[in-house]
Design a protein around this motif. Structure first.
Motif, PDB file in Angstrom:
ATOM      1  N   THR A   3       0.833  -1.200   0.000  1.00 53.06           N
ATOM      2  CA  THR A   3       0.000   0.000   0.000  1.00 53.06           C
ATOM      3  C   THR A   3       0.866   1.249   0.000  1.00 53.06           C
ATOM      4  OG1 THR A   3      -0.083   0.302   2.405  1.00 53.06           O
ATOM      5  CG2 THR A   3      -1.656  -1.264   1.434  1.00 53.06           C
ATOM      6  N   ALA A   4       0.182   2.384  -0.155  1.00 54.49           N
ATOM      7  CA  ALA A   4       0.887   3.661  -0.074  1.00 54.49           C
ATOM      8  C   ALA A   4       1.535   3.842   1.292  1.00 54.49           C
ATOM      9  CB  ALA A   4      -0.092   4.809  -0.349  1.00 54.49           C
ATOM     10  N   ALA A   5       0.960   3.214   2.320  1.00 53.19           N
ATOM     11  CA  ALA A   5       1.517   3.325   3.666  1.00 53.19           C
ATOM     12  C   ALA A   5       2.851   2.587   3.784  1.00 53.19           C
ATOM     13  CB  ALA A   5       0.525   2.786   4.685  1.00 53.19           C
ATOM     14  N   ASP A   6       2.950   1.398   3.155  1.00 64.46           N
ATOM     15  CA  ASP A   6       4.221   0.660   3.143  1.00 64.46           C
ATOM     16  C   ASP A   6       5.326   1.542   2.565  1.00 64.46           C
ATOM     17  OD1 ASP A   6       3.542  -2.645   3.353  1.00 64.46           O
ATOM     18  OD2 ASP A   6       1.891  -1.389   2.657  1.00 64.46           O
ATOM     19  N   ILE A   7       5.021   2.178   1.431  1.00 63.37           N
ATOM     20  CA  ILE A   7       6.032   2.976   0.735  1.00 63.37           C
ATOM     21  C   ILE A   7       6.387   4.231   1.527  1.00 63.37           C
ATOM     22  CG2 ILE A   7       6.571   4.159  -1.411  1.00 63.37           C
ATOM     23  CD1 ILE A   7       6.261   1.067  -1.586  1.00 63.37           C
ATOM     24  N   ALA A   8       5.374   4.884   2.115  1.00 66.18           N
ATOM     25  CA  ALA A   8       5.637   6.091   2.902  1.00 66.18           C
ATOM     26  C   ALA A   8       6.514   5.778   4.108  1.00 66.18           C
ATOM     27  CB  ALA A   8       4.320   6.719   3.348  1.00 66.18           C
ATOM     28  N   SER A   9       6.205   4.690   4.801  1.00 61.86           N
ATOM     29  CA  SER A   9       6.993   4.283   5.959  1.00 61.86           C
ATOM     30  C   SER A   9       8.424   3.947   5.553  1.00 61.86           C
ATOM     31  CB  SER A   9       6.334   3.076   6.631  1.00 61.86           C
ATOM     32  OG  SER A   9       7.109   2.601   7.710  1.00 61.86           O
ATOM     33  N   HIS A  10       8.567   3.236   4.452  1.00 60.45           N
ATOM     34  CA  HIS A  10       9.895   2.881   3.937  1.00 60.45           C
ATOM     35  C   HIS A  10      10.759   4.116   3.734  1.00 60.45           C
ATOM     36  CE1 HIS A  10      12.963   1.231   1.197  1.00 60.45           C
ATOM     37  NE2 HIS A  10      12.669   2.232   0.395  1.00 60.45           N
ATOM     38  N   HIS A  11      10.212   5.126   3.086  1.00 56.31           N
ATOM     39  CA  HIS A  11      10.997   6.325   2.797  1.00 56.31           C
ATOM     40  C   HIS A  11      11.387   7.068   4.075  1.00 56.31           C
ATOM     41  CE1 HIS A  11      10.884   5.957  -1.492  1.00 56.31           C
ATOM     42  NE2 HIS A  11       9.560   6.044  -1.568  1.00 56.31           N
ATOM     43  N   VAL A  12      10.486   7.107   5.049  1.00 65.45           N
ATOM     44  CA  VAL A  12      10.803   7.761   6.327  1.00 65.45           C
ATOM     45  C   VAL A  12      11.962   7.050   7.025  1.00 65.45           C
ATOM     46  CG1 VAL A  12       9.957   8.196   8.668  1.00 65.45           C
ATOM     47  CG2 VAL A  12       8.517   8.747   6.702  1.00 65.45           C
ATOM     48  N   ILE A  13      11.891   5.733   7.067  1.00 71.31           N
ATOM     49  CA  ILE A  13      12.915   4.960   7.786  1.00 71.31           C
ATOM     50  C   ILE A  13      14.270   5.054   7.091  1.00 71.31           C
ATOM     51  CG2 ILE A  13      13.607   2.654   8.549  1.00 71.31           C
ATOM     52  CD1 ILE A  13      10.583   2.019   8.786  1.00 71.31           C
ATOM     53  N   VAL A  14      14.271   4.865   5.783  1.00 72.10           N
ATOM     54  CA  VAL A  14      15.541   4.899   5.046  1.00 72.10           C
ATOM     55  C   VAL A  14      16.197   6.271   5.161  1.00 72.10           C
ATOM     56  CG1 VAL A  14      16.580   4.750   2.752  1.00 72.10           C
ATOM     57  CG2 VAL A  14      14.905   3.041   3.473  1.00 72.10           C
ATOM     58  N   ALA A  15      15.406   7.328   5.071  1.00 72.96           N
ATOM     59  CA  ALA A  15      15.964   8.678   5.202  1.00 72.96           C
ATOM     60  C   ALA A  15      16.546   8.887   6.588  1.00 72.96           C
ATOM     61  CB  ALA A  15      14.879   9.717   4.920  1.00 72.96           C
ATOM     62  N   GLY A  16      15.855   8.417   7.620  1.00 73.12           N
ATOM     63  CA  GLY A  16      16.347   8.579   8.979  1.00 73.12           C
ATOM     64  C   GLY A  16      17.610   7.786   9.249  1.00 73.12           C
ATOM     65  N   LEU A  17      17.661   6.553   8.751  1.00 72.78           N
ATOM     66  CA  LEU A  17      18.854   5.729   8.948  1.00 72.78           C
ATOM     67  C   LEU A  17      20.050   6.318   8.208  1.00 72.78           C
ATOM     68  CD1 LEU A  17      17.354   2.123   8.633  1.00 72.78           C
ATOM     69  CD2 LEU A  17      18.048   3.322  10.724  1.00 72.78           C
ATOM     70  N   SER A  18      19.822   6.885   7.031  1.00 70.98           N
ATOM     71  CA  SER A  18      20.929   7.478   6.272  1.00 70.98           C
ATOM     72  C   SER A  18      21.470   8.723   6.967  1.00 70.98           C
ATOM     73  CB  SER A  18      20.473   7.826   4.856  1.00 70.98           C
ATOM     74  OG  SER A  18      19.492   8.842   4.870  1.00 70.98           O
ATOM     75  N   THR A  19      20.640   9.365   7.774  1.00 70.78           N
ATOM     76  CA  THR A  19      21.076  10.555   8.515  1.00 70.78           C
ATOM     77  C   THR A  19      21.898  10.184   9.743  1.00 70.78           C
ATOM     78  OG1 THR A  19      19.164  11.840   7.794  1.00 70.78           O
ATOM     79  CG2 THR A  19      20.296  12.592   9.778  1.00 70.78           C
ATOM     80  N   HIS A  20      21.414   9.215  10.520  1.00 67.53           N
ATOM     81  CA  HIS A  20      22.041   8.890  11.801  1.00 67.53           C
ATOM     82  C   HIS A  20      23.022   7.722  11.738  1.00 67.53           C
ATOM     83  CE1 HIS A  20      19.464  11.711  13.902  1.00 67.53           C
ATOM     84  NE2 HIS A  20      18.408  11.170  13.326  1.00 67.53           N
ATOM     85  N   PHE A  21      22.864   6.840  10.751  1.00 65.93           N
ATOM     86  CA  PHE A  21      23.710   5.643  10.680  1.00 65.93           C
ATOM     87  C   PHE A  21      24.129   5.411   9.229  1.00 65.93           C
ATOM     88  CE2 PHE A  21      20.634   5.133  14.125  1.00 65.93           C
ATOM     89  CZ  PHE A  21      21.447   4.855  15.209  1.00 65.93           C
ATOM     90  N   ALA A  22      24.697   6.421   8.618  1.00 62.71           N
ATOM     91  CA  ALA A  22      24.997   6.390   7.183  1.00 62.71           C
ATOM     92  C   ALA A  22      25.975   5.282   6.805  1.00 62.71           C
ATOM     93  CB  ALA A  22      25.538   7.744   6.742  1.00 62.71           C
ATOM     94  N   HIS A  23      26.779   4.815   7.750  1.00 61.14           N
ATOM     95  CA  HIS A  23      27.805   3.811   7.451  1.00 61.14           C
ATOM     96  C   HIS A  23      27.256   2.393   7.451  1.00 61.14           C
ATOM     97  CE1 HIS A  23      27.409   4.097  11.779  1.00 61.14           C
ATOM     98  NE2 HIS A  23      28.043   2.948  11.920  1.00 61.14           N
ATOM     99  N   ILE A  24      25.989   2.217   7.831  1.00 60.55           N
ATOM    100  CA  ILE A  24      25.412   0.872   7.932  1.00 60.55           C
ATOM    101  C   ILE A  24      24.432   0.649   6.777  1.00 60.55           C
ATOM    102  CG2 ILE A  24      24.062  -0.711   9.360  1.00 60.55           C
ATOM    103  CD1 ILE A  24      25.001   0.807  11.817  1.00 60.55           C
ATOM    104  N   PRO A  25      24.619  -0.389   5.965  1.00 62.42           N
ATOM    105  CA  PRO A  25      23.692  -0.638   4.847  1.00 62.42           C
ATOM    106  C   PRO A  25      22.304  -1.019   5.342  1.00 62.42           C
ATOM    107  CG  PRO A  25      25.271  -2.437   5.053  1.00 62.42           C
ATOM    108  CD  PRO A  25      25.718  -1.376   6.001  1.00 62.42           C
ATOM    109  N   VAL A  26      21.326  -0.907   4.444  1.00 58.28           N
ATOM    110  CA  VAL A  26      19.924  -1.131   4.788  1.00 58.28           C
ATOM    111  C   VAL A  26      19.307  -2.112   3.804  1.00 58.28           C
ATOM    112  CG1 VAL A  26      17.647  -0.071   5.044  1.00 58.28           C
ATOM    113  CG2 VAL A  26      19.703   1.216   5.701  1.00 58.28           C
ATOM    114  N   MET A  27      18.530  -3.041   4.341  1.00 61.19           N
ATOM    115  CA  MET A  27      17.696  -3.902   3.501  1.00 61.19           C
ATOM    116  C   MET A  27      16.261  -3.758   3.984  1.00 61.19           C
ATOM    117  SD  MET A  27      17.968  -7.932   2.562  1.00 61.19           S
ATOM    118  CE  MET A  27      16.939  -8.634   1.270  1.00 61.19           C
ATOM    119  N   SER A  28      15.366  -3.418   3.068  1.00 60.39           N
ATOM    120  CA  SER A  28      13.950  -3.224   3.381  1.00 60.39           C
ATOM    121  C   SER A  28      13.116  -4.139   2.505  1.00 60.39           C
ATOM    122  CB  SER A  28      13.555  -1.764   3.126  1.00 60.39           C
ATOM    123  OG  SER A  28      12.144  -1.603   3.117  1.00 60.39           O
TER     124      SER A  28
END
Length: 266
Positions: free
Chosen positions: A46-71
């Motif tokens: 759903t649109a909610a899955d995608i919206a949540s994904h973008h929020v989390i990935v953006a936040g992780l890239s800000t605070h933990f940029a050195h750690i890769p992400v799998m969603s």
């Protein structure tokens, strides 16, 4: 597992991020159109899955940029790349999409930190229920609800008689019935998403047998919470630890999640 540190301050950042993602989900939840689509594996998104994904990935890239992400919503990462990861974030932006579509509130935001195959920290946030579960292996697990934070500790929990078994609302496995024949008399509770692990971590249930397919992002965050609370998650029937990023497929084996007392007697 080598020495690895993840602080309570780091956990607080992830909790805040999960709540931000939950807010994004609730904005969609309040609308009439969820924008439901069907993925190649026939699961809904759903649109909610995608919206949540973008929020989390953006936040992780800000605070933990050195750690890769799998969603779940960006899972096209090759095994050749993944198998080089010692540490990475594993997220399910909206676990329980079917429950979301049904509007029953039993869906969660799952964010886990994996290190050398182990789920070492995790946050599970249920935005409708306003319950946030979190844990760090070796440091503890907690439930935040109604402004109160309660430590979760089932390390000394005794099995209820009859035991309480928690299972899925959306997935019914014939193998579970066979397992329950072994359990004998029991009370059965049904709940959606990773909340099943969390009910065991809270002491509201004794065991969660998942004898059906799941993906690694479905389980990692909640496994971290449960094991940080003193529980155990074992592959079934091998009865070995449920680990991550150890094989090319992201599908989990069958597993049992329970207190240590359960495994001592079953």
């Amino acid at each position: 597992m080598s020495n690895f540190t993840f602080s309570l301050a780091d956990l607080e950042r992830i909790i805040a991020l999960a709540k931000d993602a939950g807010n994004a989900i609730m904005q969609v939840y309040a609308t009439a159109d969820f924008g439901v689509e069907v993925k190649q594996d026939d699961s809904p998104v759903t649109a909610a899955d995608i919206a949540s994904h973008h929020v989390i990935v953006a936040g992780l890239s800000t605070h933990f940029a050195h750690i890769p992400v799998m969603s779940e919503e960006a899972a096209d990462i090759s095994w050749a790349e993944r198998q080089t990861w010692q540490t990475y974030w594993l997220i399910d932006p909206l676990d329980g999409t079917k429950e979301f579509i049904k509007r029953n509130g039993e869906f969660t935001v799952n964010i886990a930190l994996i290190h050398q195959g182990h789920a070492v920290a995790g946050v599970v946030y249920a935005p409708v229920l306003k319950k946030c579960y979190s844990g760090i292996l070796g440091q503890g697990a907690w439930l935040e609800q109604d402004g109160l934070i309660t430590p979760l500790d089932i390390s000394e929990r005794k099995i209820q008689r009859p035991p309480t078994v928690v299972g899925s609302r959306s997935h019914v496995s014939p193998d579970v019935a066979q397992y329950l024949e072994h359990v004998g008399e029991h009370n059965m509770l049904s709940v959606g998403s990773s909340l099943k692990f969390c009910m065991v971590a809270e002491g509201q249930a004794d065991v969660y047998p998942r004898l059906g397919l799941t993906s690694e992002w479905d389980t990692a965050a909640a496994q971290a919470v449960l094991e940080s609370a003193g529980g155990v998650v074992l592959a079934y029937p091998a009865m070995t630890p449920l680990n991550y990023n150890q094989k090319e497929t992201i599908l989990n084996p069958y597993f049992i999640a329970a207190s240590r007392a359960w495994f001592a007697k079953n």
